[in-house]
Enzyme design. Structure first.
Site, PDB file in Angstrom:
ATOM      1  N   HIS A 258       0.824  -1.213   0.000  1.00 42.22           N
ATOM      2  CA  HIS A 258       0.000   0.000   0.000  1.00 42.22           C
ATOM      3  C   HIS A 258       0.857   1.261   0.000  1.00 42.22           C
ATOM      4  O   HIS A 258       0.544   2.246  -0.665  1.00 42.22           O
ATOM      5  CB  HIS A 258      -0.916   0.021   1.222  1.00 42.22           C
ATOM      6  N   GLU A 322      -5.793  -2.895  12.009  1.00 39.07           N
ATOM      7  CA  GLU A 322      -6.829  -2.601  11.021  1.00 39.07           C
ATOM      8  C   GLU A 322      -7.384  -3.912  10.451  1.00 39.07           C
ATOM      9  O   GLU A 322      -8.589  -4.122  10.396  1.00 39.07           O
ATOM     10  CB  GLU A 322      -6.225  -1.757   9.897  1.00 39.07           C
ATOM     11  N   HIS A 323      -6.487  -4.780  10.009  1.00 41.09           N
ATOM     12  CA  HIS A 323      -6.871  -6.107   9.507  1.00 41.09           C
ATOM     13  C   HIS A 323      -6.176  -7.166  10.354  1.00 41.09           C
ATOM     14  O   HIS A 323      -4.974  -7.063  10.617  1.00 41.09           O
ATOM     15  CB  HIS A 323      -6.416  -6.314   8.058  1.00 41.09           C
TER      16      HIS A 323
END
Length: 432
Positions: A258, A322-323
């Protein structure tokens, strides 16, 4: 990636820290741009469009002709994929619809809630090194279900002055027609304060780089709501000896690509798994087009050997990723112990990419540890709930004295009087 073996609990807090970002200069830069947009509107947008996007635009809004052109550019295969994802996102978010009911708290006292859509929302869609057309679906779909009357989408143009056609196609499928070629801090300022072309909105959604995130934080102090505070993207994987190390490495890399400030973690009680994943990351990284960006993210990332799965769960709950991906023999049981995470992926086949695109859950999630207090974007994010209460004379009799006593104890005598007058009125009114 940094390898840490059996860290003491006293080290966990430091290990759970995200990469440090120097914010002093960042805040000043963002503040200056926002102030310029607030006072100079479209003129400021053009200036920053030329400076940052390297394009001079006569018009910011995407024209009907550009929308039609984009639909012909996007392949049929990609259109089918976008439509499948949209259908799943629609199904999942429709199921979140709130159904109100009237509650009698005391005879004569009735309370209820009414769901009302936020009338104007702004969606920010990054369009730089990775044009996130999937985020259009994640934000626009629940906004449409919620009934938001005006949905404004801002995304940066390329040097040719055009929007990535997949972003336009996703907007078309999701039902968004108002698209503007504005990116970065200036886009957040435009949606927050309004310009001659772009309307102000009541709430702004969407991910972005550290400048966009700082801009959202700053405009939230000016009365504009935002979806959540956030930082760079991140993933944590809990894996035991049964895990597929090839899959785990791919999951770590999928998040690391990302951006250079992303972070990924592996928590495992197995030294063999740690070593195999480390080797797999190196092998798979060599074939990635974004390997330079990914490698810099991996420099911020950690492989942590823990004593057992329970310790991995405890560390993950402290980190609040987040994940969170769980590859273990008892993945579902482990998932039940998770209390801090944006989105959880259970079992070896549940890759984080599924949630990013097409499983139906939302991929706009809290980062930087905010999962301890924030949910990811959902249908409620685009709605407000207004409470109502209705009292009859019987209701006043049942709660009136309690109201008087409590108001007096707080020295709020006008509050007491508002109820006392009603009680007196009821006493003086002849009953039939």
């Amino acid at each position: 990636m940094i390898t840490i073996e059996y860290p003491a609990k006293s080290q966990w807090k430091a290990l759970a820290e995200r990469p440090h970002i120097e914010t002093g200069k960042l805040r000043a830069t963002v503040s200056a741009i926002l102030d310029d947009v607030r006072h100079n509107g479209d003129t400021a947008l053009r200036k920053y469009g030329e400076a940052f996007d390297h394009v001079a635009l006569k018009s910011f809004e995407v024209s009907p002709q550009e929308k039609e052109e984009a639909l012909h550019i996007v392949s049929e295969e990609l259109m089918r994929a976008i439509m499948l994802a949209h259908d799943n996102i629609m199904t999942f978010h429709k199921a979140q619809t709130f159904h109100t009911s009237r509650i009698t708290t005391q005879p004569g006292v009735t309370c209820w809630q009414k769901t009302v859509p936020i009338q104007k929302v702004g969606l920010y869609i990054p369009g730089g090194t990775a044009p996130l057309f999937s985020t259009v679906l994640m934000l626009a779909t629940p906004a449409m279900i919620a009934g938001c009357k005006r949905i404004v989408l801002c995304t940066p143009p390329g040097k040719d002055g055009k929007i990535n056609p997949a972003i336009i196609a996703a907007a078309r499928i999701a039902g968004v027609n108002e698209i503007y070629k504005v990116g970065g801090v200036q886009a957040i300022g435009a949606m927050a304060y309004g310009t001659e072309t772009i309307p102000n909105v009541y709430k702004i959604f969407g991910p972005g780089n550290q400048y966009v995130m700082e801009a959202k934080q700053q405009v939230s102090l000016d009365g504009v709501a935002i979806d959540m505070p956030a930082g760079p993207s991140e993933v944590c994987v809990i894996a035991d000896e049964s895990a597929n190390c090839t899959f785990v490495a791919a999951d770590l890399l999928s998040q690391a690509e990302h951006g250079i400030d992303s972070q990924v973690l592996l928590l495992t009680p197995s030294k063999a798994v740690l070593d195999n994943v480390k080797n797999e990351v190196t092998r798979q990284l060599s074939s990635l087009p974004r390997k330079e960006i990914t490698q810099k993210a991996l420099d911020n990332s950690k492989l942590i050997l823990v004593n057992d799965i329970d310790e991995a769960v405890d560390f993950s709950n402290l980190y609040a990723p987040e994940h969170l991906l769980i590859q273990a023999k008892d993945s579902e049981e482990i998932a039940e112990k998770i209390i801090n995470a944006g989105s959880v992926f259970i079992g070896k086949y549940a890759c984080e990419s599924a949630g990013d695109y097409a499983s139906g859950t939302n991929h706009t999630l809290p980062t930087k540890g905010y999962a301890t207090a924030y949910s990811g974007v959902n249908l409620d994010s685009f709605q407000r709930k207004i409470t109502f209460q209705q009292l009859t004379a019987e209701g006043v009799k049942n709660i009136g004295n309690a109201v008087e006593v409590m108001a007096a104890a707080e020295f709020l005598h006008a509050h007491k009087m508002a109820m006392s007058l009603r009680l007196q009125s009821i006493k003086e009114t002849p009953s039939n």
